[in-house]
Scaffold this motif. Structure first.
Motif, PDB file in Angstrom:
ATOM      1  N   PRO A  74       0.838  -1.206   0.000  1.00 48.76           N
ATOM      2  CA  PRO A  74       0.000   0.000   0.000  1.00 48.76           C
ATOM      3  C   PRO A  74       0.870   1.253   0.000  1.00 48.76           C
ATOM      4  N   PRO A  75       0.254   2.423  -0.205  1.00 47.07           N
ATOM      5  CA  PRO A  75       1.029   3.673  -0.144  1.00 47.07           C
ATOM      6  C   PRO A  75       1.696   3.853   1.214  1.00 47.07           C
ATOM      7  N   VAL A  76       2.824   4.540   1.219  1.00 49.22           N
ATOM      8  CA  VAL A  76       3.536   4.832   2.464  1.00 49.22           C
ATOM      9  C   VAL A  76       2.677   5.771   3.313  1.00 49.22           C
ATOM     10  N   PRO A  77       2.413   5.435   4.584  1.00 45.72           N
ATOM     11  CA  PRO A  77       1.569   6.291   5.425  1.00 45.72           C
ATOM     12  C   PRO A  77       2.263   7.603   5.757  1.00 45.72           C
ATOM     13  N   PRO A  78       1.486   8.642   6.108  1.00 42.56           N
ATOM     14  CA  PRO A  78       2.059   9.978   6.371  1.00 42.56           C
ATOM     15  C   PRO A  78       3.110   9.987   7.478  1.00 42.56           C
ATOM     16  N   GLU A  79       2.957   9.089   8.482  1.00 41.56           N
ATOM     17  CA  GLU A  79       3.918   9.115   9.590  1.00 41.56           C
ATOM     18  C   GLU A  79       5.329   8.710   9.151  1.00 41.56           C
ATOM     19  N   ASN A  80       5.458   8.039   8.003  1.00 32.96           N
ATOM     20  CA  ASN A  80       6.785   7.699   7.467  1.00 32.96           C
ATOM     21  C   ASN A  80       7.229   8.823   6.531  1.00 32.96           C
ATOM     22  N   SER A  81       7.420  10.001   7.103  1.00 35.24           N
ATOM     23  CA  SER A  81       7.684  11.191   6.289  1.00 35.24           C
ATOM     24  C   SER A  81       8.956  11.056   5.450  1.00 35.24           C
ATOM     25  N   HIS A  82       9.936  10.309   5.983  1.00 28.02           N
ATOM     26  CA  HIS A  82      11.202  10.183   5.254  1.00 28.02           C
ATOM     27  C   HIS A  82      11.061   9.328   4.000  1.00 28.02           C
ATOM     28  N   LEU A  83       9.927   8.608   3.871  1.00 31.12           N
ATOM     29  CA  LEU A  83       9.726   7.762   2.693  1.00 31.12           C
ATOM     30  C   LEU A  83       8.634   8.300   1.770  1.00 31.12           C
ATOM     31  N   GLN A  84       8.196   9.531   1.981  1.00 32.55           N
ATOM     32  CA  GLN A  84       7.167  10.100   1.121  1.00 32.55           C
ATOM     33  C   GLN A  84       7.699  10.385  -0.287  1.00 32.55           C
ATOM     34  N   CYS A  85       9.004  10.536  -0.395  1.00 35.23           N
ATOM     35  CA  CYS A  85       9.637  10.769  -1.694  1.00 35.23           C
ATOM     36  C   CYS A  85       9.986   9.418  -2.336  1.00 35.23           C
ATOM     37  N   ASP A 414       7.729  -6.796   5.575  1.00 34.06           N
ATOM     38  CA  ASP A 414       7.502  -5.363   5.748  1.00 34.06           C
ATOM     39  C   ASP A 414       8.842  -4.640   5.618  1.00 34.06           C
ATOM     40  N   PHE A 415       8.970  -3.778   4.614  1.00 37.25           N
ATOM     41  CA  PHE A 415      10.222  -3.071   4.364  1.00 37.25           C
ATOM     42  C   PHE A 415      10.334  -1.760   5.131  1.00 37.25           C
ATOM     43  N   GLY A 416       9.339  -1.475   5.949  1.00 36.65           N
ATOM     44  CA  GLY A 416       9.440  -0.277   6.770  1.00 36.65           C
ATOM     45  C   GLY A 416       8.219   0.601   6.780  1.00 36.65           C
ATOM     46  N   TRP A 417       7.202   0.237   5.962  1.00 39.20           N
ATOM     47  CA  TRP A 417       5.988   1.056   5.989  1.00 39.20           C
ATOM     48  C   TRP A 417       4.705   0.227   6.089  1.00 39.20           C
ATOM     49  N   ALA A 418       4.729  -1.051   5.691  1.00 41.24           N
ATOM     50  CA  ALA A 418       3.530  -1.890   5.805  1.00 41.24           C
ATOM     51  C   ALA A 418       3.850  -3.289   5.308  1.00 41.24           C
ATOM     52  N   LYS A 419       3.035  -4.247   5.723  1.00 39.98           N
ATOM     53  CA  LYS A 419       3.107  -5.595   5.163  1.00 39.98           C
ATOM     54  C   LYS A 419       2.424  -5.589   3.800  1.00 39.98           C
ATOM     55  N   PRO A 420       2.751  -6.551   2.933  1.00 42.49           N
ATOM     56  CA  PRO A 420       2.131  -6.558   1.607  1.00 42.49           C
ATOM     57  C   PRO A 420       0.628  -6.813   1.675  1.00 42.49           C
ATOM     58  N   ILE A 421      -0.106  -6.182   0.773  1.00 42.45           N
ATOM     59  CA  ILE A 421      -1.538  -6.437   0.620  1.00 42.45           C
ATOM     60  C   ILE A 421      -1.757  -7.810  -0.008  1.00 42.45           C
ATOM     61  N   TRP A 422      -0.876  -8.153  -0.957  1.00 46.57           N
ATOM     62  CA  TRP A 422      -1.016  -9.399  -1.704  1.00 46.57           C
ATOM     63  C   TRP A 422       0.368  -9.834  -2.156  1.00 46.57           C
ATOM     64  N   VAL A 423       0.615 -11.136  -2.103  1.00 43.91           N
ATOM     65  CA  VAL A 423       1.825 -11.725  -2.668  1.00 43.91           C
ATOM     66  C   VAL A 423       1.381 -12.704  -3.745  1.00 43.91           C
ATOM     67  N   SER A 424       1.978 -12.606  -4.907  1.00 44.38           N
ATOM     68  CA  SER A 424       1.521 -13.404  -6.046  1.00 44.38           C
ATOM     69  C   SER A 424       2.670 -14.138  -6.715  1.00 44.38           C
ATOM     70  N   ARG A 425       2.372 -15.312  -7.201  1.00 40.30           N
ATOM     71  CA  ARG A 425       3.282 -16.001  -8.111  1.00 40.30           C
ATOM     72  C   ARG A 425       2.885 -15.664  -9.540  1.00 40.30           C
TER      73      ARG A 425
END
Length: 470
Positions: A74-85, A414-425
Motif C-alpha cells: 500500500p502507499p507509504v503512510p504519512p507518519e513515514n515522512s522520510h519515505l514520502q519521496c 515489511d520493508f518499513g511502511w507496511a506488510k504486503p496487501i497481496w503476494v503473487s506467483r
C-alpha cells in the motif's frame, strides 16, 4: 506497453528490453515505464575464500528458469515522512539489498561456464526503477480475476540457465503506482536456490530495510550444500527426458481461495478417519480429487493420476550426514511421485483416502532420507525424478506438479511502511497448482488446460469450499 527510458548503461548489456501490451483497465492501456537500471553489489566485498560457491546435485537438476514472486504494498503512510519521496523509497530498498547481499553473496555472483559453481566476485544483481500509469486498487481489482496481469511487473530480463554465464542470478523491479503503492518483483534463478531460500532472502531484506542503517542482522546460512551433496558430471545422462503436460495446450489459470472456515470443515471431516491432517494436505487432496473428477467427466471413466509433490528436506536429513544445523542456502527439496489408481471406474475416492495417500508417501520418503547417506539420497532423488518423468511420458496417466509456500514468511515482508496487501506467483505454461497463505486461509493458483478449467470451476467441491476473489 513497456517503454525503455533514461537507462543507465552497463558495461555489458545484460538483457534486451521488450514492449508488452496488456488488456486495458477501464478502457486505458496499462503502461510501465522503466526509469532507471542499476547493479546493486554487496556492501562489503566477499572474502577471497568464498569466491567460488559450489553447487550441489540438487541445484543441478533444479528447473531451468527464474522464479518471480510479486509483493504488492500500500502507499507509504504519512507518519513515514522520510519515505514520502519516491527516490527515498528506492534508496532504502537498494541500500538494504546491498547489505543483505553480503550474507547471500552467491546471488551477486555469476554461474560458471561448466555450471557446477557460482563465481562470487560481487558482480551484482539488477535493480530496475519503474512506474505504472494506474492506481494500485484498480490493478488489484482486475488482477484477482485475470491472474496473467501480474507478469507485467516481472523484470524484462532473460536469465534462463542456458544464458546464465555473465548474467545476473537475481533481478528486482520496483514499480510505483499512481497516488502511491508499490509492486516489488523479486526474480531469482532456480539454480541458485529454492522457494524456502528465496522467501528467506526477501524476508531478511525486509527486516534489514526496517532497521537502522548498518544494523545488519546476524543471519547465517550454510553455504556448503555442494560439499555435502557434490555435483555429478553425468547426472543428466541418468535422468529420463520428459516435461510437464500443457505446453501443447491452451492453459487457463484461476485463483481459488479457501478460507479458514472451509479448511476447518475439511479437516474436521478428514480427522474422523485419522488423528491429524494439515491445512496443506486437505486443500491439496481436495484439488487433486476435483481434477480427477474433471478428467472422468471428459473421458467417461477414472484414469490413473499422479502428483509431483515437493518436500522441503531441511531438518529431515541425518545429522551424521548433514549436521544438526540444516539451514542450507540453495535447493534442498525433493519432488516425489504420488500415484492414485481407482478401483472403480466412475466413483470418487474419499477425501481422507487421498490425504492418507499423500501422508504415507511423504512419511516414506522422509523416513528414508532420515537415515540415508549422501549417495543414498542421490539415488532416491534420481529414482523419484525418473518415476515422475515416466508419468510425463505416459499418456494414460494424468500428472500434476504441485508446490506449497504455506508457512513461508511471504506476508510478513515489511520493508518499513507496511506488510504486503497481496503476494503473487506468476502463471506457468503447463498444468500445475500452487498453494500460498492468504490473509484468511490458503490461495490456490491452478494452471490447467482451458477446457478442463471450465469444468473445474463448476466442480461440486470447488464451488462448496472455495471462492474466486472479487
Amino acid at each position: 506497453m513497456f517503454q525503455a527510458k533514461n537507462l543507465t548503461k552497463l558495461n555489458t548489456r545484460l538483457y534486451t528490453m521488450s514492449q508488452i501490451t496488456t488488456q486495458n483497465l477501464n478502457g486505458t492501456c496499462i503502461q510501465i515505464e522503466i526509469l532507471n537500471e542499476k547493479l546493486i553489489k554487496p556492501s562489503l566485498p566477499t572474502p577471497n575464500h568464498l569466491n567460488s560457491y559450489k553447487l550441489s546435485f540438487f541445484d543441478q537438476i533444479a528447473p531451468n528458469f527464474a522464479v518471480p514472486l510479486l509483493y504488492f504494498y500500500p502507499p507509504v503512510p504519512p507518519e513515514n515522512s522520510h519515505l514520502q519521496c519516491v527516490e527515498e523509497v528506492h534508496k532504502q530498498l537498494q541500500n538494504s539489498l546491498s547489505e543483505v547481499l553480503t550474507k547471500f553473496y552467491p546471488l551477486a555472483g555469476r554461474l560458471s561456464e561448466d555450471g557446477t559453481s557460482i563465481e562470487c566476485h560481487d558482480q551484482g544483481v539488477i535493480y530496475l526503477e519503474a512506474k505504472v500509469n494506474c492506481q494500485l486498487n484498480e490493478f488489484l481489482d482486475k488482477a484477482y480475476k485475470d491472474s496473467d496481469l501480474v507478469k507485467i511487473f516481472v523484470p524484462p530480463i532473460r536469465i534462463r540457465l542456458a544464458e546464465l554465464p555473465n548474467r545476473p542470478m537475481m533481478a528486482i523491479q520496483a514499480t510505483m503506482f499512481e497516488h502511491g503503492g508499490l509492486a516489488l518483483a523479486v526474480q531469482i534463478v532456480h539454480t541458485s536456490c529454492d522457494g524456502f531460500s528465496g522467501c528467506a532472502i526477501t524476508d531478511e531484506w525486509a527486516k534489514v530495510s526496517r532497521m537502522e542503517k548498518g544494523n545488519v542482522r546476524n543471519l547465517q546460512f550454510r553455504s556448503d550444500l555442494g560439499e555435502v551433496f557434490p555435483p555429478r558430471d553425468n547426472i543428466f545422462e541418468m535422468i529420463k527426458k520428459g516435461r510437464p503436460r500443457g505446453y501443447e495446450m491452451k492453459i487457463a489459470t484461476r485463483i481459488f481461495m479457501f478460507d479458514e472456515i472451509a479448511i476447518s470443515k475439511l479437516k474436521e471431516h478428514v480427522n474422523k478417519f485419522m488423528s491429524y491432517s494439515s491445512r496443506v494436505e486437505v486443500v491439496t487432496a481436495l484439488i487433486w480429487r476435483s481434477l480427477m473428477r474433471v478428467v472422468r467427466l471428459r473421458q467417461g471413466h477414472n484414469r490413473p493420476s499422479m502428483l509431483q509433490f515437493a518436500i522441503n528436506l531441511r531438518g529431515r536429513g541425518s545429522p551424521k550426514v548433514v549436521g544438526e544445523d540444516q539451514n542450507f542456502f540453495g535447493n534442498f527439496y525433493l519432488d516425489i511421485p504420488i500415484k492414485y489408481v481407482s478401483s472403480h471406474s466412475n466413483q470418487d475416492p474419499e477425501l481422507h483416502e487421498i490425504v492418507t495417500l499423500i501422508r504415507n508417501a511423504k512419511n516414506k520418503v522422509v523416513s528414508e532420507i532420515a537415515n540415508a547417506s549422501s549417495e543414498e539420497i542421490f539415488s532416491i532423488l534420481i529414482e523419484s525424478l525418473n518415476q515422475i518423468r515416466e508419468g510425463y511420458n505416459d499418456d494414460e496417466i494424468d500428472l500434476y506438479p504441485t508446490s506449497s509456500l504455506c508457512k513461508f514468511p511471504l506476508n510478513e515482508s515489511d520493508f518499513g511502511w507496511a506488510k504486503p496487501i497481496w503476494v503473487s506467483r506468476v502463471n506457468v505454461p503447463f498444468q500445475m497448482f500452487f498453494l500460498m497463505d492468504s490473509k484468511n486461509g490458503i490461495e490456490a493458483r491452478v494452471c490447467l488446460n482451458e477446457d478442463d478449467m471450465i469444468k473445474l470451476e463448476k466442480d461440486v467441491d470447488i464451488v462448496e469450499f472455495s471462492y474466486v476473489p472479487k
